[in-house]
Motif scaffolding. Structure first.
Motif, PDB file in Angstrom:
ATOM      1  N   UNK A 149       0.838  -1.195   0.000  1.00 30.38           N
ATOM      2  CA  UNK A 149       0.000   0.000   0.000  1.00 30.38           C
ATOM      3  C   UNK A 149       0.876   1.250   0.000  1.00 30.38           C
ATOM      4  N   UNK A 150       0.389   2.310  -0.629  1.00 27.99           N
ATOM      5  CA  UNK A 150       1.079   3.599  -0.579  1.00 27.99           C
ATOM      6  C   UNK A 150       0.674   4.319   0.701  1.00 27.99           C
ATOM      7  N   UNK A 151       1.630   4.948   1.352  1.00 29.13           N
ATOM      8  CA  UNK A 151       1.323   5.692   2.579  1.00 29.13           C
ATOM      9  C   UNK A 151       0.753   7.057   2.225  1.00 29.13           C
ATOM     10  N   UNK A 152       1.423   7.739   1.307  1.00 30.66           N
ATOM     11  CA  UNK A 152       0.972   9.059   0.869  1.00 30.66           C
ATOM     12  C   UNK A 152       0.174   8.927  -0.427  1.00 30.66           C
ATOM     13  N   UNK A 153      -0.832   9.762  -0.572  1.00 32.54           N
ATOM     14  CA  UNK A 153      -1.536   9.835  -1.855  1.00 32.54           C
ATOM     15  C   UNK A 153      -0.585  10.407  -2.894  1.00 32.54           C
ATOM     16  N   UNK A 154      -0.778  10.064  -4.152  1.00 30.08           N
ATOM     17  CA  UNK A 154       0.131  10.519  -5.210  1.00 30.08           C
ATOM     18  C   UNK A 154       0.201  12.037  -5.275  1.00 30.08           C
ATOM     19  N   UNK A 155      -0.934  12.691  -5.043  1.00 29.78           N
ATOM     20  CA  UNK A 155      -0.925  14.152  -5.080  1.00 29.78           C
ATOM     21  C   UNK A 155      -0.163  14.749  -3.884  1.00 29.78           C
ATOM     22  N   UNK A 156      -0.180  14.038  -2.757  1.00 30.81           N
ATOM     23  CA  UNK A 156       0.582  14.491  -1.588  1.00 30.81           C
ATOM     24  C   UNK A 156       2.074  14.368  -1.853  1.00 30.81           C
ATOM     25  N   UNK A 157       2.479  13.255  -2.464  1.00 23.66           N
ATOM     26  CA  UNK A 157       3.885  13.052  -2.805  1.00 23.66           C
ATOM     27  C   UNK A 157       4.360  14.131  -3.786  1.00 23.66           C
ATOM     28  N   UNK A 158       3.536  14.420  -4.789  1.00 21.76           N
ATOM     29  CA  UNK A 158       3.904  15.448  -5.769  1.00 21.76           C
ATOM     30  C   UNK A 158       4.001  16.825  -5.103  1.00 21.76           C
ATOM     31  N   UNK A 159       3.070  17.109  -4.222  1.00 24.00           N
ATOM     32  CA  UNK A 159       3.066  18.412  -3.552  1.00 24.00           C
ATOM     33  C   UNK A 159       4.265  18.541  -2.606  1.00 24.00           C
ATOM     34  N   UNK A 160       4.657  17.416  -1.984  1.00 22.14           N
ATOM     35  CA  UNK A 160       5.840  17.421  -1.110  1.00 22.14           C
ATOM     36  C   UNK A 160       7.064  17.885  -1.888  1.00 22.14           C
ATOM     37  N   UNK A 161       7.235  17.351  -3.083  1.00 17.38           N
ATOM     38  CA  UNK A 161       8.372  17.753  -3.908  1.00 17.38           C
ATOM     39  C   UNK A 161       8.265  19.214  -4.341  1.00 17.38           C
TER      40      UNK A 161
END
Length: 265
Positions: A248-260
């Motif tokens: 399972x992914x911990x962060x949503x894909x949009x959260x990961x993108x926003x983190x960067x």
């Protein structure tokens, strides 16, 4: 039939032999050294982190902190690790690096996050560094390379800032013993799988870095401190095997993108 008298004599000899060996150990000294080491670990971690704070810019963006904390918290929860024991610090630095300090301080460079293709790669590195903390590798390395007496004197104010800087450098830019590295890798894979995080991207991250091991660049610090990346990637893949786990992914894909995005601002 076995001779009960002979068995009894053997048992008595083993008992007194073991008692004699244990009696030769100065347990008071052993426990005193352990207490001293534990106190030194706590004070040293605080001292070294304060030294880093003086020279580096810490990222205090709530979104960045909370996103990385979500990954660390999931790993800790799944592996029965007390979350408060892992103290995460994110610093604004381009080097692809993360390293552990005494007393559970985990320093992550923004460059590592930005150069991770996905959250699983970052999670693998985080697990590896947490393993160094949990397996007491950090203090073992410092005692071996710096010396316990020097470490203790640092925490009592008897050593200057240059010694402290060199100690930070030892942890951030020099390799662990090969056996300790492998032990941390295996422990990291266990952490990942218990947290339902696919360990394959961690191996891919090491493969990716192995292609750049011969490049003379300051940005690949984690390569120089964790050599033999290709070999390590191979035994991570072998160890993780074909276990049937629903990752399972911990962060949503949009959260990961926003983190960067936040790190690039």
């Amino acid at each position: 039939m076995k001779n009960p008298i002979a068995q009894g004599l053997i048992t008595i000899v083993l008992f007194f032999g073991t008692w004699f060996i244990l009696a030769q150990i100065d347990w008071i000294t052993v426990f005193r050294v352990q207490r001293v080491t534990d106190r030194t670990d706590e004070k040293l971690g605080k001292l070294l982190w304060e030294m880093i704070q003086e020279s580096e810019e810490e990222n205090v963006n709530p979104f960045v902190i909370n996103s990385v904390d979500s990954i660390v918290s999931k790993i800790c929860s799944a592996n029965n690790i007390e979350r408060q024991l892992i103290k995460v610090h994110i610093i604004e630095k381009d080097d692809i690096n993360a390293f552990a300090l005494p007393n559970g301080h985990l320093v992550i460079n923004s460059g590592l996050i930005l150069n991770s293709d996905n959250q699983e790669e970052l999670s693998g590195v985080i697990c590896h560094e947490i393993a160094h903390v949990r397996l007491n590798h950090v203090m073992k390395k410092l005692v071996k390379e710096v010396g316990l007496s020097v470490l203790i004197s640092m925490t009592t104010g008897n050593r200057g800032s240059e010694v402290i800087k060199e100690t930070v450098k030892t942890l951030s830019s020099s390799a662990f013993d090969r056996n300790l590295e492998k032990e941390a890798d295996i422990e990291a894979v266990d952490y990942l799988m218990k947290a339902k995080i696919n360990p394959e991207p961690f191996a891919n991250f090491l493969y990716k870095l192995s292609d750049k091991e011969n490049e003379a660049t300051k940005y690949l610090t984690w390569v120089s401190t964790h050599p033999d990346s290709k070999e390590r990637a191979e035994y991570i893949i072998e160890y993780s095997g074909d276990k049937k786990i629903a990752y399972e992914a911990i962060l949503k894909s949009e959260t990961w993108d926003k983190l960067k995005e936040k790190l690039m601002e």
